[in-house]
Design an enzyme around this catalytic site. Structure first.
Site, PDB file in Angstrom:
ATOM      1  N   LYS A 145       0.964  -1.423  -0.024  1.00  0.00           N
ATOM      2  CA  LYS A 145      -0.011   0.079   0.009  1.00  0.00           C
ATOM      3  C   LYS A 145       0.795   1.500   0.089  1.00  0.00           C
ATOM      4  CE  LYS A 145      -0.749  -0.188   4.919  1.00  0.00           C
ATOM      5  NZ  LYS A 145      -1.234  -0.838   6.144  1.00  0.00           N
ATOM      6  N   ARG A 201     -11.044  -0.598  14.331  1.00  0.00           N
ATOM      7  CA  ARG A 201     -10.710   0.261  13.132  1.00  0.00           C
ATOM      8  C   ARG A 201     -11.970  -0.224  12.253  1.00  0.00           C
ATOM      9  NH1 ARG A 201      -4.982   0.997  10.222  1.00  0.00           N
ATOM     10  NH2 ARG A 201      -5.433  -1.120   9.584  1.00  0.00           N
ATOM     11  N   TYR A 237      15.409  30.922   7.103  1.00  0.00           N
ATOM     12  CA  TYR A 237      14.158  31.410   7.496  1.00  0.00           C
ATOM     13  C   TYR A 237      14.099  31.513   9.022  1.00  0.00           C
ATOM     14  CZ  TYR A 237      11.953  30.779   2.965  1.00  0.00           C
ATOM     15  OH  TYR A 237      11.772  31.023   1.787  1.00  0.00           O
TER      16      TYR A 237
END
Ligand SMILES: *Cc1c(COP(=O)(O)O)cnc(C)c1O
Length: 398
Positions: free
Chosen positions: A39, A137, A274
């Site tokens: 996946k 789940r 930054y």
């Protein structure tokens, strides 16, 4: 890899991938199959190439999160069985059947909707039952005291004539955790899953393939290997630290590199990046490199990460920008434009892993890998040579 042709790139070593597969096989009973979890683009490694390499190595089952991932593997020529672990929209039933994809079924309502569409189209559909033994789940809720409610639900699912139950599975939330409570919890899940499956089979519904082990399960609960296991992260050579009842031999498959685009000498007192979060306390040499958080190098690694340049560890200084960041290379000889920097990998006996980066940035290797952006080309290596390159651009220059 020639200097300057790419700003940053990942090398995916297929020999290491197959090495890990061999290691995992050696931990399993000979009768246990492996369903390779590919996946999320095979955890960022590129699902097509990974699944093809596994198919060549004899793997017959693949696990994905959703229909698009399954379809893409089929269209790329993967012939093995594909299990979708999550929900698929009912509109896709036609394609599930056409592409011979197995769907996880985790509620009676969902089963009925799939059946209605499959009946309308007159197509058969293979399913694996997902049982919830404690993850909360997806899954049909199971209970220790009484298996009959879930058995009744499964009976109703099995009566749906277009759906064919070819397996049953459950999932572990803490098989990678070593404390006594997590171990007791996982053991209880294994027992509950087995008992519930037995009760379903006693009701006359065969469950050909039972599977419950993720990577943590494979490493720590060999007694629960059953008919099939579903490792993910360990296939990619990570998650070794999850093992507390085995010593797996795993090699990280993916290395990540970037290049130096500028070297400059800064006087004491100069700021870097930054927010001016870094200030030179002494004259220093700084290299700007071509990787940033848009490539998947977490901004949380600002002033914390390290890379390897010319065989030495060099710290990230200042904030990680979107596409670039700065390294302190004061102690490194001869740094030049185009030099290759190891972001993740091994060089000169030094090693940086995704586990290291993840722990420094307050996450897990899974998330760091998934964040590796599409704009990073994937170079596949076999026997030490690059055999293919996957790039998300129209006209690759290499
Ligand atoms: C992702 C996933 C796996 C693999 O998990 P790893 O921890 O990477 O081994 C196995 N089963 C299910 C249901 C999953 O969602």
């Amino acid at each position: 890899m020639g200097k300057w042709l790419k700003r940053s790139w990942a090398v995916i070593d297929l020999d290491k991938l197959l090495y890990n597969l061999q290691s995992i096989r050696s931990m399993l009973p000979a009768t246990t199959q492996i369903l390779a979890i590919v996946k999320a683009d095979a955890y960022g490694h590129g699902d097509t190439t990974i699944a093809k390499a596994y198919e060549e190595a004899g793997i017959r089952w693949f696990g994905v999160s959703n229909f698009e991932e399954a379809r893409s593997l089929r269209l790329e020529g993967i012939r093995g069985d594909i299990l979708i672990l999550g929900g698929t929209p009912i509109e896709c039933v036609k394609y599930l059947s056409e592409y011979r994809i197995t769907q996880a079924v985790y509620s009676l309502d969902y089963a009925r909707e799939l059946e209605a569409e499959a009946a309308r189209l007159q197509v058969p559909l293979d399913i694996h039952l997902k049982l919830d033994t404690g993850m909360s789940r997806l899954g049909l809720w199971t209970r220790e005291e009484d298996p009959s409610p879930v058995v009744n639900e499964v009976k109703q699912i099995s009566a749906l004539s277009h759906l064919h139950i070819t397996g049953a599975f459950t999932h572990f939330p803490c098989s990678d955790e070593n404390d006594p409570d997590s171990i007791a919890f996982t053991r209880r899940q294994i027992e509950l899953f087995s008992k519930t499956c037995d009760a379903i089979e006693r009701a006359g519904i065969p469950l050909s393939l039972r599977h419950c082990c993720n990577s943590g399960g494979v490493l720590n609960y060999p007694e629960a290997a059953m008919d099939m296991v579903r490792p993910g992260i360990i296939l990619y050579g990570l998650g070794k630290e999850f093992a507390f009842s085995s010593e797996p031999d795993l090699k990280p498959v993916l290395s990540l590199y970037t290049t130096v685009s500028l070297v400059k000498d800064l006087p004491a007192g100069a700021y870097v990046g930054y927010g001016r979060t870094f200030r030179a306390t002494h004259p220093m040499r700084v290299a700007t490199v071509s990787i940033g958080y848009a490539d998947g190098y977490h901004r949380a690694l600002s002033n914390r990460g390290k890379m390897i340049l010319h065989g030495k560890l060099v710290p990230v200084i200042g904030r990680v920008c979107m596409d670039q960041l700065m390294l302190d290379v004061t102690d490194v000889e001869d740094v030049r434009l185009g030099d290759v920097v190891t972001v993740v990998g091994e060089e000169n006996g030094l090693r940086i892993t995704y586990d290291d980066l993840a722990s420094l940035s307050g996450t897990v290797a899974y998330e760091s890998l998934c964040n590796l952006n599409k704009r990073i080309p994937r170079l596949y290596q076999r026997n030490g040579a690059i055999v293919s390159v996957v790039e998300n651009v129209h006209q690759p220059i290499l």
